[in-house]
Scaffold this motif. Structure first.
Motif, PDB file in Angstrom:
ATOM      1  N   VAL A 144       0.845  -1.200   0.000  1.00 11.85           N
ATOM      2  CA  VAL A 144       0.000   0.000   0.000  1.00 11.85           C
ATOM      3  C   VAL A 144       0.878   1.247   0.000  1.00 11.85           C
ATOM      4  N   ARG A 145       1.877   1.288   0.866  1.00 14.62           N
ATOM      5  CA  ARG A 145       2.761   2.467   0.947  1.00 14.62           C
ATOM      6  C   ARG A 145       3.458   2.733  -0.392  1.00 14.62           C
ATOM      7  N   GLN A 146       3.844   1.676  -1.096  1.00 13.78           N
ATOM      8  CA  GLN A 146       4.517   1.844  -2.382  1.00 13.78           C
ATOM      9  C   GLN A 146       3.580   2.422  -3.444  1.00 13.78           C
ATOM     10  N   LEU A 147       2.294   2.114  -3.341  1.00 16.00           N
ATOM     11  CA  LEU A 147       1.330   2.557  -4.361  1.00 16.00           C
ATOM     12  C   LEU A 147       0.630   3.874  -4.029  1.00 16.00           C
ATOM     13  N   LEU A 148       0.779   4.355  -2.828  1.00 18.44           N
ATOM     14  CA  LEU A 148       0.089   5.569  -2.404  1.00 18.44           C
ATOM     15  C   LEU A 148       0.923   6.789  -2.753  1.00 18.44           C
ATOM     16  N   VAL A 149       0.296   7.772  -3.400  1.00 16.62           N
ATOM     17  CA  VAL A 149       1.016   8.996  -3.751  1.00 16.62           C
ATOM     18  C   VAL A 149       1.354   9.777  -2.482  1.00 16.62           C
ATOM     19  N   PRO A 150       2.397  10.625  -2.515  1.00 16.06           N
ATOM     20  CA  PRO A 150       2.660  11.492  -1.367  1.00 16.06           C
ATOM     21  C   PRO A 150       1.406  12.333  -1.074  1.00 16.06           C
ATOM     22  N   GLY A 151       1.031  12.364   0.183  1.00 15.46           N
ATOM     23  CA  GLY A 151      -0.166  13.101   0.565  1.00 15.46           C
ATOM     24  C   GLY A 151      -1.454  12.335   0.369  1.00 15.46           C
ATOM     25  N   GLY A 152      -1.367  11.091  -0.115  1.00 11.91           N
ATOM     26  CA  GLY A 152      -2.551  10.265  -0.334  1.00 11.91           C
ATOM     27  C   GLY A 152      -3.098   9.723   0.977  1.00 11.91           C
ATOM     28  N   THR A 153      -4.187   8.982   0.875  1.00 11.69           N
ATOM     29  CA  THR A 153      -4.835   8.427   2.069  1.00 11.69           C
ATOM     30  C   THR A 153      -5.093   6.941   1.892  1.00 11.69           C
ATOM     31  N   PHE A 154      -4.709   6.186   2.896  1.00  9.40           N
ATOM     32  CA  PHE A 154      -5.082   4.781   2.995  1.00  9.40           C
ATOM     33  C   PHE A 154      -6.251   4.724   3.967  1.00  9.40           C
ATOM     34  N   TRP A 155      -7.435   4.333   3.488  1.00 10.01           N
ATOM     35  CA  TRP A 155      -8.662   4.292   4.276  1.00 10.01           C
ATOM     36  C   TRP A 155      -8.975   2.837   4.610  1.00 10.01           C
ATOM     37  N   VAL A 156      -8.983   2.521   5.893  1.00  7.27           N
ATOM     38  CA  VAL A 156      -9.229   1.163   6.347  1.00  7.27           C
ATOM     39  C   VAL A 156     -10.456   1.155   7.253  1.00  7.27           C
ATOM     40  N   VAL A 157     -11.377   0.266   6.950  1.00  3.29           N
ATOM     41  CA  VAL A 157     -12.537   0.036   7.813  1.00  3.29           C
ATOM     42  C   VAL A 157     -12.435  -1.405   8.285  1.00  3.29           C
ATOM     43  N   THR A 158     -12.460  -1.586   9.600  1.00  2.00           N
ATOM     44  CA  THR A 158     -12.293  -2.921  10.155  1.00  2.00           C
ATOM     45  C   THR A 158     -13.023  -3.038  11.486  1.00  2.00           C
ATOM     46  N   GLU A 159     -13.400  -4.238  11.817  1.00  4.97           N
ATOM     47  CA  GLU A 159     -13.907  -4.483  13.159  1.00  4.97           C
ATOM     48  C   GLU A 159     -12.720  -4.564  14.111  1.00  4.97           C
ATOM     49  N   LEU A 160     -12.991  -4.250  15.371  1.00  6.82           N
ATOM     50  CA  LEU A 160     -11.996  -4.390  16.420  1.00  6.82           C
ATOM     51  C   LEU A 160     -12.447  -5.500  17.358  1.00  6.82           C
ATOM     52  N   ALA A 161     -11.564  -6.447  17.608  1.00  2.58           N
ATOM     53  CA  ALA A 161     -11.913  -7.616  18.419  1.00  2.58           C
ATOM     54  C   ALA A 161     -12.359  -7.228  19.823  1.00  2.58           C
ATOM     55  N   ASP A 162     -11.760  -6.184  20.385  1.00  2.87           N
ATOM     56  CA  ASP A 162     -12.085  -5.836  21.771  1.00  2.87           C
ATOM     57  C   ASP A 162     -13.453  -5.151  21.930  1.00  2.87           C
ATOM     58  N   ARG A 163     -14.163  -4.940  20.834  1.00  6.60           N
ATOM     59  CA  ARG A 163     -15.495  -4.340  20.915  1.00  6.60           C
ATOM     60  C   ARG A 163     -16.597  -5.388  21.054  1.00  6.60           C
TER      61      ARG A 163
END
Length: 191
Positions: free
Chosen positions: A130-149
């Motif tokens: 992901v870091r290699q493909l993301l432009v400078p200033g870009g955004t990696f958007w992650v939606v995930t469940e959290l186990a502790d919830r």
């Protein structure tokens, strides 16, 4: 652990199984944290039925490609807008394992990963990609469940990522924003 993502996901998509839909609250968070696309490239890794890719494309204005390892998921995504000439592209690809040089753009302003990160076997390798493909200033958007919830006896607890997974996910970014959304957490990560 899933040893073969396509062997795991393909039968589920082929049998007609569908997953959690994007909510109004989630689309508002996307608008707030990603902003308008202005035709810039976006990549939805593990796109499933293509709903997030279509939202990025139509509502936010990104030029979007969605990739998924399951051919049946890509078929569902492509069939959602038959005959439309202005739609996102969809491609069968295991983002975590396949050659990403086969993607249409060398870099992306936005990369999304919705309800997928928990299932990635090599999370560190995935994040490096992901870091290699993301432009400078870009955004990696992650939606995930959290186990502790979820309670310890909840059979869905294993759908969430653990505290060490969260630490791995959020390390090495210059900007980390996390927003809670019921059992989900949304992360906007920037280099």
């Amino acid at each position: 652990m899933i040893t073969s993502p396509v062997d795991y996901w393909e039968p589920r998509w082929a049998s007609g199984r569908r997953y959690r839909q994007i909510t109004d609250a989630e689309t508002q968070l996307l608008a707030d944290h990603l902003g308008p696309g202005h035709g810039r490239p976006a990549l939805d890794a593990g796109c499933g039925d293509g709903a997030l890719a279509r939202h990025l494309h139509h509502q936010l204005g990104y030029r979007t490609i969605g990739v998924d390892c399951a051919p049946s998921a890509i078929t569902v995504a492509m069939d959602a807008e038959p005959g439309s000439s202005d739609q996102p592209r969809f491609q069968v690809m295991d983002f975590a394992a396949d050659d990403v040089s086969q993607l249409p753009d060398p870099a992306y302003a936005v990369i999304t990963c919705r309800l997928v990160f928990r299932f990635i076997a090599d999370k560190a390798g995935f994040l490096d990609q992901v870091r290699q493909l993301l432009v400078p200033g870009g955004t990696f958007w992650v939606v995930t469940e959290l186990a502790d919830r979820r309670a310890d006896n909840d059979p869905l607890k294993d759908l969430g990522i653990t505290a060490p997974d969260v630490e791995l996910l959020t390390a090495r970014w210059s900007s980390v924003t996390a927003v809670n959304l019921d059992q989900l957490a949304c992360f906007a990560l920037r280099p």
